[in-house]
Scaffold this active site. Structure first.
Site, short mmCIF file in Angstrom:
data_model
loop_
_atom_site.label_atom_id
_atom_site.label_comp_id
_atom_site.label_asym_id
_atom_site.label_seq_id
_atom_site.Cartn_x
_atom_site.Cartn_y
_atom_site.Cartn_z
N HIS A 47 0.87 -1.19 0.00
CA HIS A 47 0.00 0.00 0.00
C HIS A 47 0.90 1.23 0.00
O HIS A 47 1.51 1.56 1.02
CB HIS A 47 -0.91 0.01 1.24
CG HIS A 47 -1.84 1.18 1.28
ND1 HIS A 47 -3.20 1.04 1.42
CD2 HIS A 47 -1.63 2.52 1.20
CE1 HIS A 47 -3.77 2.23 1.43
NE2 HIS A 47 -2.83 3.15 1.30
N HIS A 105 1.55 5.41 -1.63
CA HIS A 105 1.19 6.60 -2.41
C HIS A 105 2.45 7.17 -3.03
O HIS A 105 3.36 7.61 -2.32
CB HIS A 105 0.54 7.65 -1.52
CG HIS A 105 -0.74 7.17 -0.89
ND1 HIS A 105 -1.97 7.29 -1.49
CD2 HIS A 105 -0.96 6.51 0.27
CE1 HIS A 105 -2.89 6.74 -0.72
NE2 HIS A 105 -2.30 6.26 0.35
N LYS A 153 -9.32 -0.20 -5.78
CA LYS A 153 -9.37 0.45 -4.47
C LYS A 153 -10.72 1.11 -4.23
O LYS A 153 -11.20 1.87 -5.06
CB LYS A 153 -8.27 1.52 -4.40
CG LYS A 153 -8.21 2.29 -3.09
CD LYS A 153 -7.73 1.44 -1.94
CE LYS A 153 -7.91 2.12 -0.60
NZ LYS A 153 -6.73 2.82 -0.12
N HIS A 210 -10.42 1.22 1.91
CA HIS A 210 -10.14 2.20 2.96
C HIS A 210 -11.29 2.05 3.94
O HIS A 210 -12.40 2.50 3.67
CB HIS A 210 -10.05 3.62 2.40
CG HIS A 210 -9.71 4.61 3.47
ND1 HIS A 210 -8.47 5.16 3.60
CD2 HIS A 210 -10.44 5.09 4.52
CE1 HIS A 210 -8.44 5.96 4.67
NE2 HIS A 210 -9.63 5.93 5.24
N HIS A 264 -4.37 -0.70 5.85
CA HIS A 264 -3.89 0.05 7.02
C HIS A 264 -4.81 -0.08 8.24
O HIS A 264 -5.39 0.90 8.72
CB HIS A 264 -3.63 1.52 6.69
CG HIS A 264 -4.65 2.19 5.80
ND1 HIS A 264 -5.99 2.14 6.03
CD2 HIS A 264 -4.50 2.93 4.68
CE1 HIS A 264 -6.62 2.81 5.08
NE2 HIS A 264 -5.74 3.30 4.25
N ASP A 323 1.59 2.56 3.49
CA ASP A 323 0.74 3.75 3.35
C ASP A 323 1.60 5.01 3.42
O ASP A 323 1.14 6.05 3.89
CB ASP A 323 -0.37 3.78 4.42
CG ASP A 323 -1.44 4.82 4.10
OD1 ASP A 323 -1.53 5.26 2.94
OD2 ASP A 323 -2.17 5.20 5.03
C1 NCD Z 1 -3.45 9.09 2.22
C2 NCD Z 1 -3.01 10.14 1.21
O1 NCD Z 1 -2.43 11.16 1.62
O2 NCD Z 1 -3.23 9.95 0.01
N1 NCD Z 1 -3.43 9.68 3.53
C3 NCD Z 1 -3.34 9.03 4.70
O3 NCD Z 1 -3.46 9.66 5.74
N2 NCD Z 1 -3.09 7.75 4.75
C4 NCD Z 1 -4.78 8.54 1.86
C5 NCD Z 1 -5.13 7.30 2.62
O4 NCD Z 1 -4.54 6.24 2.43
O5 NCD Z 1 -6.04 7.37 3.45
ZN ZN Z 2 -3.20 5.13 1.76
#
Ligand code: NCD
Ligand code: ZN
Length: 344
Positions: A13, A15, A99, A136, A174, A247
């Site tokens: 996971h 970003h 997702k 999520h 998460h 995450d």
């Molecule tokens: C994530 C993001 O910034 O894209 N933020 C987070 O707090 N984890 C989005 C997510 O996974 O909820």
């Molecule tokens: Zn995330």
């Protein structure tokens, strides 16, 4: 034990963002991880197969020279998602999962799903072809306390989806609560969960006690200490349902340090050292490989990475306080303790 060699970990996971931010943060992931499930919550989100292919190509062209890193792409489920497009993307191996963001649950989730009835047919098709749904897991009902939103999601959304869609493979992303750990344990082989490095370390006091610390604010928000302990126990258990998904969610300091700050912890640079420290303190280093490198691929029906990494124990591991990106500096997660396991 002062040295540990394990199969190369994956991040289930992640970003990566896009553009200058992506180019700045990508090397922090490719240094340690073989593959990563790349989240589709760009602005606008990655909804179609074509958008996923284009995003993958941008990631591949930003990859450091010589890196064998493989991005595993995902589609962002909307009420308009087309079954034909999704099936085609899955058939050619372009996407690894889909997702689900409940609309408004977190960063860049405005295009998410409001009415689960409207994605019924998509979910049925995913169950047929074995394409995992990554959720999520937080309800967005403003009446529900933010610390209860994960538990409420299980009861109100996740459990009904799983009952109505037999065979649907689901990863609860998460997880932050004992409730989620217990639910996943009872869910059988079609249900898995990712656990982040930061949720193994912080509880809600880290965010709020003695002063507000925006760099610890992420979603789902860290819960009470008892929940953190349940996460450590699950991660270090070696059980097949639990695997590492950092995450890692970079936001510039300018975006975090505001009256209305963004959610997300940027852990890519020190996630492996953080997780190793947690496992060492729990006396569970022998199960680090299962959590970081084996359980994830097994859930997704993939082989573990062929190569290995070696961790060496020594003095506090250095890592930068911030990573510079073309969009501005991004603060690296501070685990609040020395990390002793360095990836050599
Ligand atoms: C994530 C993001 O910034 O894209 N933020 C987070 O707090 N984890 C989005 C997510 O996974 O909820
Ligand atoms: Zn995330």
């Amino acid at each position: 034990m002062n040295s540990l060699t394990i199969r190369r970990p994956d991040d289930w996971h992640l970003h990566l963002r896009d553009g200058a931010m992506m180019r700045g943060v990508l090397p922090e992931t490719t240094r340690h991880f073989g593959r990563a499930i790349v989240m589709p919550n760009l602005v606008p989100p990655v909804v179609t197969g074509r958008e996923a292919a284009e995003y993958r190509d941008r990631i591949l062209s930003a990859k450091p020279k010589g890196s064998k890193f493989r991005p595993l792409m995902t589609l962002y489920l909307t009420e308009e998602t087309e079954v034909r497009d999704l099936r085609a993307a899955a058939e050619i191996g372009l996407i690894t999962a889909v997702k689900l963001y409940p609309a408004g649950a977190t960063t860049n989730s405005a295009s998410g799903v409001r009415d689960m009835g409207r994605v019924r047919r998509v979910l049925d098709n995913m169950a047929q072809i074995g394409l995992p749904l990554l959720v999520h897991g937080e309800v967005t009902d403003p009446e529900v306390d933010i610390f209860d939103r994960e538990a409420a999601f299980i009861e109100r959304v996740l459990d009904p989806i799983r009952r109505e869609t037999p065979g649907l493979r689901v990863v609860m992303e998460h997880v932050t609560t004992r409730d989620a750990v217990d639910y996943v344990r009872e869910g059988g082989p079609d249900l898995g969960a990712t656990i982040t490095a930061h949720h193994l370390v912080i509880n809600r006091n880290h965010i709020l006690a003695g002063g507000i610390r925006p760099h610890y604010y992420c979603l789902p928000v860290a819960k009470r200490e008892g929940h953190r302990r349940a996460l450590v126990e699950a991660a270090t258990s070696g059980e097949a349902s639990f695997f590492l998904g950092t995450d890692s969610a970079p936001h510039t300091d300018a975006a975090k340090l505001q009256p209305f700050g963004c959610a997300g912890c940027f852990t890519a640079p020190n996630a492996i050292s953080t997780v190793a420290e947690v496992f060492d303190r729990a006396g569970a280093l022998d199960r680090l490989e299962a959590f970081a490198s084996l359980n994830g691929p097994a859930f997704y029906g993939l082989e573990p990475n062929a190569d290995t990494i070696t961790l060496a124990k020594g003095d506090a591991v250095p890592y930068p306080a911030q990573v510079e990106t073309g969009d501005g500096p991004v603060t690296v997660f501070d685990p609040g303790m020395d990390l002793h396991w360095r990836v050599t």
